[in-house]
Scaffold this motif. Structure first.
Motif, PDB file in Angstrom:
ATOM      1  N   ALA A  12      -1.927  -9.100  -2.275  1.00 16.68           N
ATOM      2  CA  ALA A  12      -1.732  -8.167  -1.159  1.00 16.68           C
ATOM      3  C   ALA A  12      -1.709  -8.954   0.131  1.00 16.68           C
ATOM      4  O   ALA A  12      -2.646  -9.686   0.442  1.00 16.68           O
ATOM      5  CB  ALA A  12      -2.853  -7.139  -1.131  1.00 16.68           C
ATOM      6  N   LYS A  13      -0.629  -8.811   0.897  1.00 18.22           N
ATOM      7  CA  LYS A  13      -0.510  -9.523   2.170  1.00 18.22           C
ATOM      8  C   LYS A  13      -1.161  -8.708   3.287  1.00 18.22           C
ATOM      9  O   LYS A  13      -1.285  -7.487   3.180  1.00 18.22           O
ATOM     10  CB  LYS A  13       0.967  -9.774   2.490  1.00 18.22           C
ATOM     11  N   PRO A  14      -1.585  -9.378   4.366  1.00 16.39           N
ATOM     12  CA  PRO A  14      -2.194  -8.655   5.490  1.00 16.39           C
ATOM     13  C   PRO A  14      -1.284  -7.541   5.997  1.00 16.39           C
ATOM     14  O   PRO A  14      -0.076  -7.744   6.190  1.00 16.39           O
ATOM     15  CB  PRO A  14      -2.383  -9.736   6.557  1.00 16.39           C
ATOM     16  N   GLY A  15      -1.839  -6.354   6.171  1.00 10.94           N
ATOM     17  CA  GLY A  15      -1.088  -5.221   6.672  1.00 10.94           C
ATOM     18  C   GLY A  15      -0.452  -4.372   5.591  1.00 10.94           C
ATOM     19  O   GLY A  15       0.003  -3.255   5.855  1.00 10.94           O
ATOM     20  N   GLU A  16      -0.415  -4.865   4.338  1.00 10.27           N
ATOM     21  CA  GLU A  16       0.197  -4.099   3.257  1.00 10.27           C
ATOM     22  C   GLU A  16      -0.740  -2.986   2.784  1.00 10.27           C
ATOM     23  O   GLU A  16      -1.961  -3.057   2.925  1.00 10.27           O
ATOM     24  CB  GLU A  16       0.523  -5.006   2.070  1.00 10.27           C
TER      25      GLU A  16
ATOM     26  N   LYS B 130      -4.717  -2.466   3.140  1.00 10.36           N
ATOM     27  CA  LYS B 130      -5.266  -1.180   2.706  1.00 10.36           C
ATOM     28  C   LYS B 130      -5.148  -1.028   1.198  1.00 10.36           C
ATOM     29  O   LYS B 130      -4.058  -1.212   0.638  1.00 10.36           O
ATOM     30  CB  LYS B 130      -4.541  -0.036   3.426  1.00 10.36           C
ATOM     31  N   PHE B 131      -6.279  -0.701   0.553  1.00 12.19           N
ATOM     32  CA  PHE B 131      -6.304  -0.400  -0.882  1.00 12.19           C
ATOM     33  C   PHE B 131      -6.638   1.074  -1.034  1.00 12.19           C
ATOM     34  O   PHE B 131      -7.695   1.527  -0.579  1.00 12.19           O
ATOM     35  CB  PHE B 131      -7.342  -1.248  -1.603  1.00 12.19           C
ATOM     36  N   ILE B 132      -5.734   1.820  -1.649  1.00 11.64           N
ATOM     37  CA  ILE B 132      -5.950   3.256  -1.826  1.00 11.64           C
ATOM     38  C   ILE B 132      -5.938   3.572  -3.316  1.00 11.64           C
ATOM     39  O   ILE B 132      -4.924   3.374  -3.993  1.00 11.64           O
ATOM     40  CB  ILE B 132      -4.872   4.083  -1.094  1.00 11.64           C
ATOM     41  N   VAL B 133      -7.072   4.023  -3.806  1.00 10.05           N
ATOM     42  CA  VAL B 133      -7.190   4.423  -5.207  1.00 10.05           C
ATOM     43  C   VAL B 133      -7.057   5.940  -5.265  1.00 10.05           C
ATOM     44  O   VAL B 133      -7.723   6.659  -4.517  1.00 10.05           O
ATOM     45  CB  VAL B 133      -8.550   3.988  -5.795  1.00 10.05           C
ATOM     46  N   SER B 134      -6.200   6.423  -6.136  1.00  9.57           N
ATOM     47  CA  SER B 134      -6.030   7.866  -6.264  1.00  9.57           C
ATOM     48  C   SER B 134      -5.421   8.206  -7.609  1.00  9.57           C
ATOM     49  O   SER B 134      -4.795   7.367  -8.256  1.00  9.57           O
ATOM     50  CB  SER B 134      -5.139   8.399  -5.136  1.00  9.57           C
ATOM     51  N   SER B 135      -5.658   9.445  -8.003  1.00 12.48           N
ATOM     52  CA  SER B 135      -5.011   9.936  -9.228  1.00 12.48           C
ATOM     53  C   SER B 135      -3.792  10.777  -8.884  1.00 12.48           C
ATOM     54  O   SER B 135      -3.104  11.267  -9.769  1.00 12.48           O
ATOM     55  CB  SER B 135      -6.012  10.778 -10.034  1.00 12.48           C
ATOM     56  N   LYS B 136      -3.544  10.945  -7.552  1.00 16.27           N
ATOM     57  CA  LYS B 136      -2.405  11.752  -7.104  1.00 16.27           C
ATOM     58  C   LYS B 136      -1.281  10.841  -6.610  1.00 16.27           C
ATOM     59  O   LYS B 136      -1.493   9.983  -5.758  1.00 16.27           O
ATOM     60  CB  LYS B 136      -2.838  12.693  -5.980  1.00 16.27           C
ATOM     61  N   ILE B 137      -0.090  11.055  -7.124  1.00 13.38           N
ATOM     62  CA  ILE B 137       1.081  10.296  -6.689  1.00 13.38           C
ATOM     63  C   ILE B 137       1.326  10.500  -5.202  1.00 13.38           C
ATOM     64  O   ILE B 137       1.701   9.572  -4.469  1.00 13.38           O
ATOM     65  CB  ILE B 137       2.332  10.731  -7.481  1.00 13.38           C
ATOM     66  N   SER B 138       1.090  11.720  -4.720  1.00 15.22           N
ATOM     67  CA  SER B 138       1.348  12.034  -3.318  1.00 15.22           C
ATOM     68  C   SER B 138       0.516  11.177  -2.375  1.00 15.22           C
ATOM     69  O   SER B 138       0.904  10.955  -1.226  1.00 15.22           O
ATOM     70  CB  SER B 138       1.059  13.512  -3.046  1.00 15.22           C
ATOM     71  N   SER B 139      -0.625  10.680  -2.840  1.00 12.32           N
ATOM     72  CA  SER B 139      -1.489   9.851  -1.994  1.00 12.32           C
ATOM     73  C   SER B 139      -1.017   8.408  -1.936  1.00 12.32           C
ATOM     74  O   SER B 139      -1.446   7.642  -1.070  1.00 12.32           O
ATOM     75  CB  SER B 139      -2.929   9.898  -2.523  1.00 12.32           C
ATOM     76  N   LEU B 140      -0.104   8.028  -2.875  1.00 17.61           N
ATOM     77  CA  LEU B 140       0.238   6.611  -3.016  1.00 17.61           C
ATOM     78  C   LEU B 140       1.726   6.307  -2.826  1.00 17.61           C
ATOM     79  O   LEU B 140       2.090   5.138  -2.688  1.00 17.61           O
ATOM     80  CB  LEU B 140      -0.165   6.116  -4.420  1.00 17.61           C
ATOM     81  N   ARG B 141       2.557   7.316  -2.829  1.00 18.51           N
ATOM     82  CA  ARG B 141       4.007   7.066  -2.884  1.00 18.51           C
ATOM     83  C   ARG B 141       4.505   6.266  -1.673  1.00 18.51           C
ATOM     84  O   ARG B 141       5.543   5.614  -1.742  1.00 18.51           O
ATOM     85  CB  ARG B 141       4.782   8.376  -3.021  1.00 18.51           C
ATOM     86  N   HIS B 142       3.763   6.306  -0.572  1.00 19.79           N
ATOM     87  CA  HIS B 142       4.168   5.569   0.630  1.00 19.79           C
ATOM     88  C   HIS B 142       3.719   4.110   0.600  1.00 19.79           C
ATOM     89  O   HIS B 142       4.061   3.333   1.496  1.00 19.79           O
ATOM     90  CB  HIS B 142       3.563   6.240   1.863  1.00 19.79           C
ATOM     91  N   ALA B 143       2.925   3.695  -0.405  1.00 18.92           N
ATOM     92  CA  ALA B 143       2.349   2.349  -0.458  1.00 18.92           C
ATOM     93  C   ALA B 143       3.424   1.279  -0.609  1.00 18.92           C
ATOM     94  O   ALA B 143       4.489   1.510  -1.196  1.00 18.92           O
ATOM     95  CB  ALA B 143       1.359   2.251  -1.607  1.00 18.92           C
TER      96      ALA B 143
END
Length: 579
Positions: free
Chosen positions: A358-362, A523-536
């Motif tokens: 993971a690069k800075p800002g990703e 930023k590390f975002i753990v979720s079981s919802k696609i909607s929370s992660l699709r912008h990653a």
């Protein structure tokens, strides 16, 4: 006993008090030992001869001795209490600090119930033992020895009685003191069981009520409570034999003294005052032995507590700094290189050969089925645990080379379970950065969408959170926990399923605020919802501890079967992702 000696360093700052207390007790003992002899002289030289002036003179001397003894006793109590209370407070402080630095593995090894027992009843046991040691252990032996010496010098005709009584008393006290140590170790283990059960039940009280299992839990508590009761009764009954046994032996000694004394008085070889003085000294001898036995029993009870305390104090945290850790500010590049990890080293790893960068800002999204290892990955970044194989690098350096405080200071971490303390909302949020300005505090609340509900509370940011945050909803707790992470403005931001109880509109606003205000943070975002992660920028797809796919939402949706299956389960009519 070695455990007790290893705690002596906590006594050194209060050594002056610890010396004054026994000296004051010696003064009281000396005055107590003089009293029967004065009474003997009053009877034999005053009353028997009708010398009233001598009697009043001796009465005055007795009063003076009593006053001096009172001063000695009060002084001993004051200084003994100061010593013992400060001693126990310092141990309690060190215990708390040691536990605070424990890794999760260390805490699991001791269990929370036992650690609570260590810091409460075990420390209390040591405090009582030291108090009794400074008060009674000086009084007991000196009263015992002094009484024997005075009897030998003033009532030698009755001294043979002591040669029979004292060995019997000494043997009984030695036997019961040794036995008490074993008995009260079992009692303390039973106390652990009660504490563990209470801690678990109170933590899970909502689940217990929801499943209507109150009676089941009461039965379980009854079981451990009865075990504690039985062990307490057994210990107290066995130890309770000592007092009547010693009283019986002493009473036999008194009967023997009266019988021998009557004969010798009739033969004019002893006076009545000597017999009365002997009986008093015999009672003092018993009191001295009983006092010493009480201290020895208290010490015997304290030794298991001391061992348990020392075990905690000497426990080395599995997560420690190197001798010369790196103090370079962290930018936020995170790399996992063939990382494997298991909570229990005898079991199968929960993470296997995890590799990504993971690069800075990703923004890195992590998704997978329950138990796939999502939370395990992000718990390794702030070194809640250390990896078993492979290496984690931050800014190109192995994570273990960084100073632990600096590493965690650069991370804003919101765990899966939102934990708030029984303080005000402001204090809870500022827990992340106590130096933050009011403007930064408001920004964190707004970014986490917490400001809208905080402003509606009676006392706003001064609203006091109850223990367990039972006066807040799940979504409110999550938003405040998130604000606590955001107020740090960290180089690395970790959000572990922190929007599961947040509505979709608020979640979108939170995502937008984080994207705008934390562009430079990794930023590390753990979720079981696609909607929370699709912008990653990158999404890691986990399955049974293995990364089975990584890429953007579009790339995974096109090529990764595991991701496609997750997406398909979250589709609603019309083919739109459920948000």
């Amino acid at each position: 006993m070695q455990a007790v000696l290893s705690l002596k360093k906590y006594l050194k700052p209060y050594m002056v008090f610890a010396i004054i207390a026994p000296v004051m007790m010696l003064l009281e003992v000396a005055m107590d030992l003089v009293q029967p002899t004065i009474m003997q002289h009053i009877i034999d030289n005053g009353i028997a001869k009708g010398d009233t002036a001598y009697v009043f003179q001796m009465f005055g001397l007795m009063i003076l001795c009593a006053v001096i003894g009172l001063i000695g006793g009060v002084g001993c109590s004051i200084y003994a209490s100061k010593t013992a209370i400060n001693f126990s407070a310092d141990i309690r402080q060190d215990l708390y600090e040691t536990i605070t630095y424990f890794s999760n593995s260390n805490k699991d090894r001791f269990t929370l119930g036992k650690l609570i027992t260590n810091i409460t009843s075990d420390v209390e046991m040591l405090q009582r033992a030291l108090t009794m040691l400074l008060k009674m252990f000086i009084r007991g032996p000196f009263t015992f020895i002094g009484a024997i010496v005075i009897v030998f010098l003033t009532a030698r005709e009755l001294f043979p009685i002591l040669l029979v009584v004292v060995p019997i008393l000494a043997f009984a006290i030695f036997f019961f003191t040794r036995l008490s140590g074993k008995l009260f170790l079992k009692v303390q283990e039973a106390v652990d069981g009660v504490n563990i059960r209470v801690q678990e039940n109170l933590a899970g009280i909502r689940v217990i009520k929801a499943y209507n299992r109150k009676h089941h839990q009461i039965q379980q508590f009854t079981s451990v409570n009865e075990n504690l009761m039985k062990r307490n009764i057994h210990a107290d009954q066995i130890i309770g034999i000592l007092m009547p046994l010693t009283a019986f032996v002493v009473n036999m000694g008194i009967i023997a003294a009266l019988w021998m004394g009557a004969i010798k008085v009739e033969n004019s070889t002893i006076e009545v005052g000597v017999i009365l003085a002997f009986i008093n000294y015999l009672m003092m001898i018993m009191g001295g032995l009983m006092g010493s036995s009480s201290v020895l029993m208290q010490i015997a009870r304290a030794i298991p507590s001391a061992k348990r305390i020392v075990a905690v104090l000497e426990e080395q945290s599995e997560i420690t700094n190197l001798e010369n850790p790196v103090l370079t500010p962290i930018k936020g590049e995170v790399e996992f290189d063939q990382v494997s990890f298991a909570y229990n080293k005898n079991n199968e790893p929960v993470l296997k050969n995890i590799t990504f960068k993971a690069k800075p800002g990703e923004t890195i999204g992590i998704i997978g089925m329950t138990g796939s290892g999502k939370s395990s990955i992000i718990n390794l970044i702030p070194r809640m645990f250390d990896v078993d194989k492979g290496v984690i690098r931050i800014d190109g350096l192995p994570i273990k080379e960084y100073d632990l405080s600096m590493l965690r200071g650069a991370i804003g971490f919101t765990p899966q379970k939102a934990t708030l303390f029984s303080r005000t909302i402001e204090e809870n949020v500022r827990y992340g950065n106590n130096e933050a300005t009011m403007e930064e505090f408001i920004e964190a609340l707004e970014a986490s969408c917490a400001f809208e509900f905080v402003e509606k509370l009676d006392t706003k940011e001064q609203y006091r959170v109850t223990q367990g945050a039972t006066n807040l909803s799940g979504g409110q707790k999550q938003r405040l926990a998130m604000a606590r992470a955001l107020i740090r403005k960290p180089a690395i931001l970790i959000l572990d399923d922190t929007t599961s109880a947040v509505d979709s509109i608020s979640e979108k606003r939170i995502q937008k605020a984080i994207e705008e205000n934390f562009r430079e943070s990794t930023k590390f975002i753990v979720s079981s919802k696609i909607s929370s992660l699709r912008h990653a920028d990158k999404i890691l797809v986990l399955d049974d501890g293995v990364i089975v796919g990584q890429g953007t939402h579009e790339e995974l949706l096109e090529k990764n079967k595991a991701y496609q299956e997750i997406v398909s389960t979250q589709l609603v009519r019309g083919g739109t992702l459920h948000e």
